[in-house]
Design an enzyme around this catalytic site. Structure first.
Site, PDB file in Angstrom:
ATOM      1  N   ASP B  12       0.747  -2.579   4.114  1.00  0.00           N
ATOM      2  CA  ASP B  12       1.438  -3.152   2.968  1.00  0.00           C
ATOM      3  C   ASP B  12       0.998  -4.598   2.757  1.00  0.00           C
ATOM      4  O   ASP B  12       0.755  -5.316   3.732  1.00  0.00           O
ATOM      5  CB  ASP B  12       2.950  -3.098   3.240  1.00  0.00           C
ATOM      6  CG  ASP B  12       3.728  -2.920   1.957  1.00  0.00           C
ATOM      7  OD1 ASP B  12       3.115  -3.024   0.882  1.00  0.00           O
ATOM      8  OD2 ASP B  12       4.943  -2.683   2.047  1.00  0.00           O
ATOM      9  N   ASN B  60       1.755   6.256  -5.392  1.00  0.00           N
ATOM     10  CA  ASN B  60       0.773   5.259  -5.809  1.00  0.00           C
ATOM     11  C   ASN B  60       0.006   5.662  -7.063  1.00  0.00           C
ATOM     12  O   ASN B  60      -0.640   4.833  -7.690  1.00  0.00           O
ATOM     13  CB  ASN B  60      -0.244   4.981  -4.681  1.00  0.00           C
ATOM     14  CG  ASN B  60       0.374   4.193  -3.543  1.00  0.00           C
ATOM     15  OD1 ASN B  60       0.003   4.334  -2.399  1.00  0.00           O
ATOM     16  ND2 ASN B  60       1.356   3.356  -3.867  1.00  0.00           N
TER      17      ASN B  60
END
Lengths: 472, 241
Positions: B12, B60
């Site tokens: 991340d 995503n």
């Protein structure tokens, strides 16, 4: 039978460095065995025994497997294995005696015939090495001969039937070839029926048509290869055909087998691997599976290592981009002066101050270092058109992003974080291109950087950028 | 000292890393490559047998298509670039997920090739969660279970897990989620049931071997304290069930 020539039973008579044991495990030894079988068959006693008793014509693959197993057992370091196999062979051959078609008696245990079997094996092995381009030296040949004599002693109890020394052996061998061998039925059967009618090996039993088609070519080829490798004296006497190209084909085959043995993974050229290919047994490890796995991995690696196919489009446009934009000096390759010229052009057009100009040059210098590191394959300080075209898809690097960053800063004269229409015109001397206009009221930094980077790496054509760097 | 058997990383912070530098988000993804290679090497040398990386989630796909395109291209480039090294290091590479037709065909080919090339390696198994969703995997397992017509009373945790993709994957012992975010984000939901989580503040593109070792250290200290008070065994899923 005399036991005097047999060494003590608890010793590995062939020695740990046995040449014969090594060769027997190589698949190419099959060439020597095929040749030796033909020379054996030409011996009256053996030819008769073969024709009367052997099943090699109907079950050649089984026979091949048995012969391989048998010779490996005879060469086993454990004397008990060797003796058991020798006893088995003797029992087997004891039943093979009788009278041939011409009324001549034959006996498979005849010591002279057995000596000839071992002699043909030895001579064929020597010939195999000779034809493979790695002829045995005198010492190796003597050792190999001694090992064959040991082999004969194992089966026959004595090695007396083979001459003691090599020179005597060659005289014996030539004498048999010239005076004893004959063109009998067995020779004809092997050459013209066995090779032409070999039943499918187990692996191809389910595909008879494929096997028949392959055999129509492979059969005559195998016969031609075997004939071409035979001693000239024998071929002449037996009147075997000497086809044009057969010798070249034969030499190529032997050489190819030798090269395969040397350069392929050892496990692939071992006899059990090849036998396993022909006859995959359901119980053991299937070598076809191993081949498929390895081939699959090799193909995967090859595909991963070849340049990516869909980058072709990028490569072509990058090539054009190179000529039109990057190669400012027009010498066909990219050097620092080309990049400096670009920086100079931008600095001039935007009328940059010293500090800003310095930043721009620094950014170009960083990009140049990256280009050199990434694309200058031969390290000659220049990136050629080919090097750039090949590597364009790997761009952008951070150097390019820094140039875009600086360019944005120096273009965005009112520091509002956007390049508006006026600023854009100052940079490109053109109005917003409709397609590149983004939100319509200007470029944000991210938009600008992305556009610039994708243009400079040759991925997106833009008339505005081209004119920025080509005019003037 | 027991090194965790299975470590997973939720990578991340690429976008924030780029934003901090006024760079396009894709520059963050590009910079992530170095971190990935560093962590793979660190995990391998530390003796971690299973390493999982959360590269791309089913969610995503909602990102801007230009970013997704570049991300796909970066992944492909990284795979082609590092495949020989990964293979030479004895790393078996697997991809978890990979069902969406939007994944470009050449990338699918390269991923398949990488898995084929490295499938017999045993030193470490690298599972890349790509187009992965933890819930989707569980739903898939349920479907597979129903198709196999297993009677309801015979369904156990173990028999259910056997229907998950890559069923030989052991439970995750340690999850590292960088950039300080503290969410699961639908990552390997079944396998992280008993995992320890650490949340280093560092953004993924800056994450290096030293950070990885720090995380291992945190895990080991936690485990030791836990063991002193409650139970002396290792903190695997088995131990807690």
């Amino acid at each position: 039978m005399s036991q005097t020539t047999t060494p003590p039973a608890d010793v590995d008579v062939f020695g740990p460095g046995s040449l014969l044991r090594r060769l027997v495990n190589e698949a190419r030894w099959g060439l020597a065995v095929a040749r030796a079988t033909l020379l054996e068959a030409a011996h009256p006693q053996i030819g008769a025994a073969l024709m009367e008793n052997s099943t090699f014509l109907t079950h050649p693959w089984r026979r091949l497997r048995n012969t391989t197993m048998s010779s490996r057992r005879l060469l086993d370091p454990d004397p008990r294995v060797r003796d058991r196999e020798a006893a088995r062979l003797n029992r087997l051959h004891a039943h093979m005696s009788g009278v041939d078609a011409q009324g001549r008696p034959y006996d498979a245990t005849d010591p002279e015939a057995r000596a000839w079997v071992v002699a043909t094996l030895f001579e064929s092995t020597v010939t195999m090495c000779r034809l493979s381009g790695d002829a045995l030296d005198a010492e190796a040949m003597r050792r190999l001969y001694d090992e064959h004599r040991t082999l004969l002693a194992l089966i026959d109890g004595s090695s007396d039937r083979l001459p003691e020394t090599l020179p005597q052996f060659w005289a014996y061998y030539d004498d048999v070839v010239e005076h004893r061998l004959e063109n009998n039925e067995a020779v004809g059967v092997i050459l013209y029926r066995l090779f032409a009618n070999v039943p499918a090996p187990p692996v191809l039993r389910a595909h008879p048509a494929l096997w028949t088609a392959g055999r129509a070519v492979a059969g005559p080829v195998a016969a031609a290869i075997t004939i071409a490798s035979l001693p000239e004296a024998f071929s002449r006497r037996v009147a075997l055909p000497d086809l044009p190209g057969a010798r070249t084909l034969m030499q190529t085959t032997y050489l190819g087998a030798a090269l395969a043995t040397r350069y392929l993974p050892e496990s692939w050229t071992r006899v059990e691997f090849v036998m396993g290919l022909l006859d995959p047994s359901p119980g053991g490890a299937d070598p076809w599976e191993a081949v498929r796995r390895r081939a699959g991995k090799a193909a995967a690696l090859a595909r991963l290592l070849t340049p990516a196919g869909d980058d072709d489009q990028v490569t072509r446009s990058a090539d054009r981009f190179f000529a039109e934009v990057l190669d400012q000096t027009g010498d066909g390759c990219l050097r620092w002066p080309d990049l400096a010229a670009m920086a100079r052009e931008i600095a001039t057009r935007l009328d940059l101050g010293e500090q800003e100009e310095d930043r721009l040059f620094q950014a170009y210098a960083t990009w140049w270092r990256e280009l050199q590191a990434a694309l200058d394959g031969d390290g000659d300080g220049r990136v050629t058109r080919a090097e750039y075209a090949a590597g364009a898809a790997r761009l952008p690097g951070t150097g390019l992003i820094r140039i875009a960053d600086v360019l944005f800063d120096v273009t965005d004269t009112d520091d509002d974080g956007k390049i508006d229409a006026t600023e854009y015109r100052d940079l490109f001397r053109t109005t917003f291109h409709r397609d590149l206009a983004g939100s319509g009221d200007g470029y944000t930094r991210a938009d600008f950087v992305r556009q610039f980077v994708s243009f400079m790496s040759g991925q997106q054509h833009s008339a505005a950028y081209t004119s920025l760097l080509t005019s003037g | 000292m027991v090194v965790p058997r299975h470590v997973a990383c939720v990578m991340d912070g690429n976008g924030r890393w780029a934003a901090q530098r006024s760079l396009p988000r894709t520059a963050g993804h590009e910079a992530a490559e170095a971190a990935v290679m560093d962590v793979i090497e660190a995990a391998r040398s530390a003796g971690v047998a299973w390493l999982s990386l959360y590269a791309f989630s089913t969610e995503n796909w909602r990102r801007p298509s230009a970013e997704v395109d570049i991300l796909m291209r970066l992944v492909r480039r990284a795979i082609r670039k590092h495949a020989p090294v990964l293979h030479a290091r004895g790393i078996r590479c697997r991809f978890l997920g990979m069902t969406d037709p939007r994944i470009p065909a050449p990338l699918v080919q390269d991923i398949t090739d990488l898995m084929t090339l490295t499938r017999d390696n045993r030193r470490m198994t690298l599972t890349v969660a790509f187009d992965h969703g933890g819930r989707r995997d569980i739903v898939e397992a349920a479907r597979s279970l129903i198709r196999s017509a297993t009677p309801a009373e015979q369904v156990t945790e173990a028999s259910f897990a056997a229907h998950l993709p890559c069923p030989d994957t052991p439970d995750v012992d340690l999850v590292i989620r960088t950039s300080g975010e503290q969410r699961i984000s639908n990552f390997m939901l079944w396998q992280v049931a008993y995992a320890e989580w650490v949340f280093p503040e560092v953004l993924w593109p800056d994450f290096r071997a030293t950070h990885f070792w720090e995380c291992l250290d945190t895990y080991l200290r936690r485990q030791r304290r836990f063991g002193d008070v409650r139970r002396p065994t290792t903190m695997t899923g088995e131990g807690l069930r």
